[in-house]
Structure formats: structure tokens, C-alpha cells
Design an enzyme around this catalytic site. Structure first.
Site, mmCIF file in Angstrom:
data_model
loop_
_atom_site.group_PDB
_atom_site.id
_atom_site.type_symbol
_atom_site.label_atom_id
_atom_site.label_comp_id
_atom_site.label_asym_id
_atom_site.label_seq_id
_atom_site.Cartn_x
_atom_site.Cartn_y
_atom_site.Cartn_z
ATOM 1 N N SER A 12 19.082 69.027 6.861
ATOM 2 C CA SER A 12 19.848 69.950 5.871
ATOM 3 C C SER A 12 21.068 70.320 6.942
ATOM 4 O O SER A 12 20.923 70.546 8.128
ATOM 5 C CB SER A 12 19.294 71.016 5.402
ATOM 6 O OG SER A 12 18.400 71.882 6.350
ATOM 7 N N CYS A 13 22.128 70.283 6.052
ATOM 8 C CA CYS A 13 23.371 70.976 6.906
ATOM 9 C C CYS A 13 23.160 72.486 7.332
ATOM 10 O O CYS A 13 22.469 73.130 6.771
ATOM 11 C CB CYS A 13 24.470 71.009 5.739
ATOM 12 S SG CYS A 13 25.236 69.457 5.562
ATOM 13 N N PRO A 14 23.708 72.454 8.369
ATOM 14 C CA PRO A 14 24.719 71.862 9.160
ATOM 15 C C PRO A 14 24.584 70.721 10.098
ATOM 16 O O PRO A 14 25.382 70.042 10.740
ATOM 17 C CB PRO A 14 25.737 72.617 9.723
ATOM 18 C CG PRO A 14 24.811 73.754 10.359
ATOM 19 C CD PRO A 14 23.701 73.870 9.421
ATOM 20 N N GLU A 15 23.064 70.417 10.337
ATOM 21 C CA GLU A 15 22.675 69.548 11.283
ATOM 22 C C GLU A 15 23.160 68.304 11.277
ATOM 23 O O GLU A 15 23.935 67.626 12.409
ATOM 24 C CB GLU A 15 21.285 69.489 11.193
ATOM 25 C CG GLU A 15 20.634 68.781 12.629
ATOM 26 C CD GLU A 15 19.086 68.929 12.544
ATOM 27 O OE1 GLU A 15 18.658 68.470 13.717
ATOM 28 O OE2 GLU A 15 18.651 69.455 11.924
ATOM 29 N N ASN A 43 30.253 66.898 3.327
ATOM 30 C CA ASN A 43 30.522 67.711 4.664
ATOM 31 C C ASN A 43 30.996 66.640 5.660
ATOM 32 O O ASN A 43 31.994 67.195 6.473
ATOM 33 C CB ASN A 43 29.504 68.598 5.118
ATOM 34 C CG ASN A 43 29.114 70.070 4.299
ATOM 35 O OD1 ASN A 43 30.191 70.391 3.206
ATOM 36 N ND2 ASN A 43 28.071 70.595 4.213
#
Length: 70
Positions: A12-15, A43
Site C-alpha cells: 500500500s502507498c506510499p511504499e 501516485n
């Protein structure tokens, strides 16, 4: 030229964006990124565009393949 592929599926973001940022630092000509959700896709597209890369997106089943090239 074979591009390095980053598999960010299941993250999941921001990864995924952080993984992409690290990869382009090491492979400045371009990379491919695999993600499995639209948020990460958007993103990474935004990051790539703001970083001067041409970004192409292809859907592969339920995944997205983003290609970032200079």
C-alpha cells in the site's frame, strides 16, 4: 534495452512510490513497476511525470504495468 522490473503488488502507498523512487535513482534511464491497485498506479504516474519520465500504463489482468522512461 531491458528495463529493471519492480514488483510492488500487495503493497500500500506510499511504499510503491518509495520503491519506484529508489529504483529510478539506480536505473535513471527507466524502469517497469507492477502494482495491483489504482491508487498506487496514479501516485506512481504522478511521481514519474513530475520527475521528467514518460509514463506508460498497461493493464495486465488485475494488475497495472507502469513503464517509466527518460
Amino acid at each position: 534495452m531491458k528495463l529493471k522490473t519492480i514488483d510492488a503488488r500487495g503493497r500500500s502507498c506510499p511504499e510503491p512510490v518509495l520503491m519506484t523512487k529508489k529504483a529510478v535513482a539506480l536505473n535513471s534511464e527507466g524502469i517497469q513497476v507492477l502494482v495491483d491497485n489504482t491508487t498506487a498506479c496514479e501516485n506512481i504516474k504522478r511521481f514519474g511525470s513530475h520527475s521528467g519520465y514518460k509514463v506508460e500504463v498497461a493493464e495486465k489482468g488485475e494488475d497495472f504495468v507502469l513503464t517509466l522512461k527518460k
